[in-house]
Design a protein around this motif. Sequence first.
Motif, mmCIF file in Angstrom:
data_model
loop_
_atom_site.group_PDB
_atom_site.id
_atom_site.type_symbol
_atom_site.label_atom_id
_atom_site.label_comp_id
_atom_site.label_asym_id
_atom_site.label_seq_id
_atom_site.Cartn_x
_atom_site.Cartn_y
_atom_site.Cartn_z
ATOM 1 N N ALA A 85 0.854 -1.192 0.000
ATOM 2 C CA ALA A 85 0.000 0.000 0.000
ATOM 3 C C ALA A 85 0.884 1.234 0.000
ATOM 4 C CB ALA A 85 -0.934 0.017 1.206
ATOM 5 N N HIS A 86 0.300 2.350 -0.381
ATOM 6 C CA HIS A 86 1.007 3.623 -0.281
ATOM 7 C C HIS A 86 0.614 4.236 1.055
ATOM 8 C CE1 HIS A 86 3.490 6.605 -2.305
ATOM 9 N NE2 HIS A 86 2.784 7.510 -1.641
ATOM 10 N N ASN A 87 1.570 4.279 1.967
ATOM 11 C CA ASN A 87 1.376 4.534 3.396
ATOM 12 C C ASN A 87 0.674 3.336 4.018
ATOM 13 O OD1 ASN A 87 1.515 5.615 5.918
ATOM 14 N ND2 ASN A 87 0.286 7.425 5.483
ATOM 15 N N LEU A 88 1.348 2.193 3.947
ATOM 16 C CA LEU A 88 0.816 0.948 4.485
ATOM 17 C C LEU A 88 0.419 1.048 5.962
ATOM 18 C CD1 LEU A 88 0.279 -2.113 4.048
ATOM 19 C CD2 LEU A 88 2.665 -2.506 4.724
ATOM 20 N N PRO A 89 1.212 1.699 6.826
ATOM 21 C CA PRO A 89 0.810 1.752 8.240
ATOM 22 C C PRO A 89 -0.576 2.367 8.453
ATOM 23 C CG PRO A 89 3.111 2.359 8.037
ATOM 24 C CD PRO A 89 2.563 2.271 6.636
ATOM 25 N N PHE A 90 -0.939 3.367 7.639
ATOM 26 C CA PHE A 90 -2.255 4.000 7.799
ATOM 27 C C PHE A 90 -3.361 3.002 7.484
ATOM 28 C CE2 PHE A 90 -5.917 6.281 6.058
ATOM 29 C CZ PHE A 90 -6.200 7.161 7.090
ATOM 30 N N ASP A 91 -3.259 2.312 6.361
ATOM 31 C CA ASP A 91 -4.299 1.346 5.994
ATOM 32 C C ASP A 91 -4.360 0.200 6.997
ATOM 33 O OD1 ASP A 91 -5.411 2.298 3.349
ATOM 34 O OD2 ASP A 91 -3.298 2.251 2.853
ATOM 35 N N LEU A 92 -3.199 -0.260 7.468
ATOM 36 C CA LEU A 92 -3.191 -1.362 8.428
ATOM 37 C C LEU A 92 -3.872 -0.966 9.735
ATOM 38 C CD1 LEU A 92 0.313 -3.056 8.037
ATOM 39 C CD2 LEU A 92 -1.894 -3.740 7.077
ATOM 40 N N THR A 93 -3.713 0.284 10.156
ATOM 41 C CA THR A 93 -4.362 0.739 11.383
ATOM 42 C C THR A 93 -5.867 0.520 11.312
ATOM 43 O OG1 THR A 93 -2.646 2.394 11.807
ATOM 44 C CG2 THR A 93 -4.774 2.736 12.863
ATOM 45 N N PHE A 94 -6.455 0.821 10.159
ATOM 46 C CA PHE A 94 -7.908 0.667 10.010
ATOM 47 C C PHE A 94 -8.295 -0.800 9.835
ATOM 48 C CE2 PHE A 94 -7.804 5.181 9.519
ATOM 49 C CZ PHE A 94 -9.045 5.598 10.000
ATOM 50 N N LEU A 95 -7.485 -1.581 9.121
ATOM 51 C CA LEU A 95 -7.812 -2.996 8.960
ATOM 52 C C LEU A 95 -7.723 -3.724 10.299
ATOM 53 C CD1 LEU A 95 -5.955 -3.686 5.599
ATOM 54 C CD2 LEU A 95 -8.428 -3.508 5.960
ATOM 55 N N VAL A 96 -6.712 -3.390 11.092
ATOM 56 C CA VAL A 96 -6.591 -3.980 12.429
ATOM 57 C C VAL A 96 -7.834 -3.655 13.256
ATOM 58 C CG1 VAL A 96 -5.348 -3.788 14.622
ATOM 59 C CG2 VAL A 96 -4.074 -4.063 12.487
ATOM 60 N N ALA A 97 -8.288 -2.406 13.196
ATOM 61 C CA ALA A 97 -9.457 -1.993 13.979
ATOM 62 C C ALA A 97 -10.724 -2.702 13.511
ATOM 63 C CB ALA A 97 -9.627 -0.478 13.892
ATOM 64 N N GLU A 98 -10.900 -2.855 12.191
ATOM 65 C CA GLU A 98 -12.093 -3.522 11.672
ATOM 66 C C GLU A 98 -12.103 -5.001 12.076
ATOM 67 O OE1 GLU A 98 -14.639 -2.199 10.464
ATOM 68 O OE2 GLU A 98 -14.017 -0.232 9.747
#
Length: 400
Positions: A85-98
């Motif tokens: 992803a482009h800025n993978l940590p940002f997307d992972l933060t939301f996937l972890v939360a979901e």
Amino acid sequence: MYAVIDTETTGLSPAFHHRVAEVAVVLVDADGRVEHEWSTLVNPERDLGPQRIHGIRAVDAVRAPRFSEVAAHLVSLLHGRTLVAHNLPFDLTFLVAEFDRMGLVFPVAHDAGLCTMTLSADLLPGTGRSLGDCCAAAGVPLDGWHAAAADTRATAALLAHYLRRVGTPPPWHDVVDRARDVAWPEIAPRRFRAVPRPDDASAARPTGFMAGLVGDLPRDSASDLADPYLAVLDRALMDHELAADAPAMLAAVSRSLGLGASDVTRMHRDYLRALARLATRDRTCTDAERRELERVADALGLDGSDLDAALAGAAVPMIVAPFALPRSARVVFTGEMSEPHDAWARRATAAGLQVLDGVTTEVDVVVAADSCTMSVKAKKARGYGIPVITVEEFARHLDR
């Protein structure tokens, strides 16, 4: 081999109950060829937040599946593949939360995937953090703004560009090997109907004083998590997404990335200084511009003295006039010139200069066909306070 993913969200942090509102995945093989695409809007089961930013309409989102309904299909796409992803940590933060809302653990951390923004520091030197900047430097089209499907296609094309540059095996082959063995949670498949974003549901590109500055900000190489955090801040400023709760929200983002308070304070002060330098590059700072900078300082948890210091530092001339080309200077060329770049590079090398491909803080001067050029290299140079001179002026320096 790779699963390129992007999410659009109702805000900046799950800690403020923000949710995923759109998700897209592009599957890519080892050579960068696209194998499959999938995307859908997601019903966030709450208001959509700043709709002017992501362009998602409630009339479409209400018909979309919930995240829990698409989770099994999403896992089937990601299973055995390296997440990109482009800025993978940002997307992972939301996937972890979901996944956490479903009582499940999302099994991939940011260091177990690939971030095209982080990789660009080495593979596209001199570019900014944004997907747009990186795509422009790589010659990749970006046909959208805050639209998951368009951003994912562009990120997949950016990954393909990287793969062509690094060869086989790629330097991240260990990450690819580990991804094959990731234990994904077992989720019972659920029937759902994907709801892609309608063609007429799009977001306008940001405009205004702050948007014009953020694109020129220099990178922060202090750690692998500095740019992912600052990219969220870039987005918030460009999209006018900073509200009264901005300090608390940014603190939540920094905590989710594992950044320490002292690191964040340092980044905030550096960020404000860079903004002040860019805001005063025309040697003026209007009352309206100062109010904008005060708003940013307040959102960053800084005070008036920090802004005064930033503006005082920006008042120091960045370029000594007349410009003198240093001996053994490091030079970058940009723009279409009367002669090819290679010809100018040979002349520069013969004169004892060092020619570089990208703009970093080590560069002494950028040579352009037009000194007012808006090329990615020139924008980055101005962000670093590096002089941009015309090729004619450069030729005069060589003659001397």
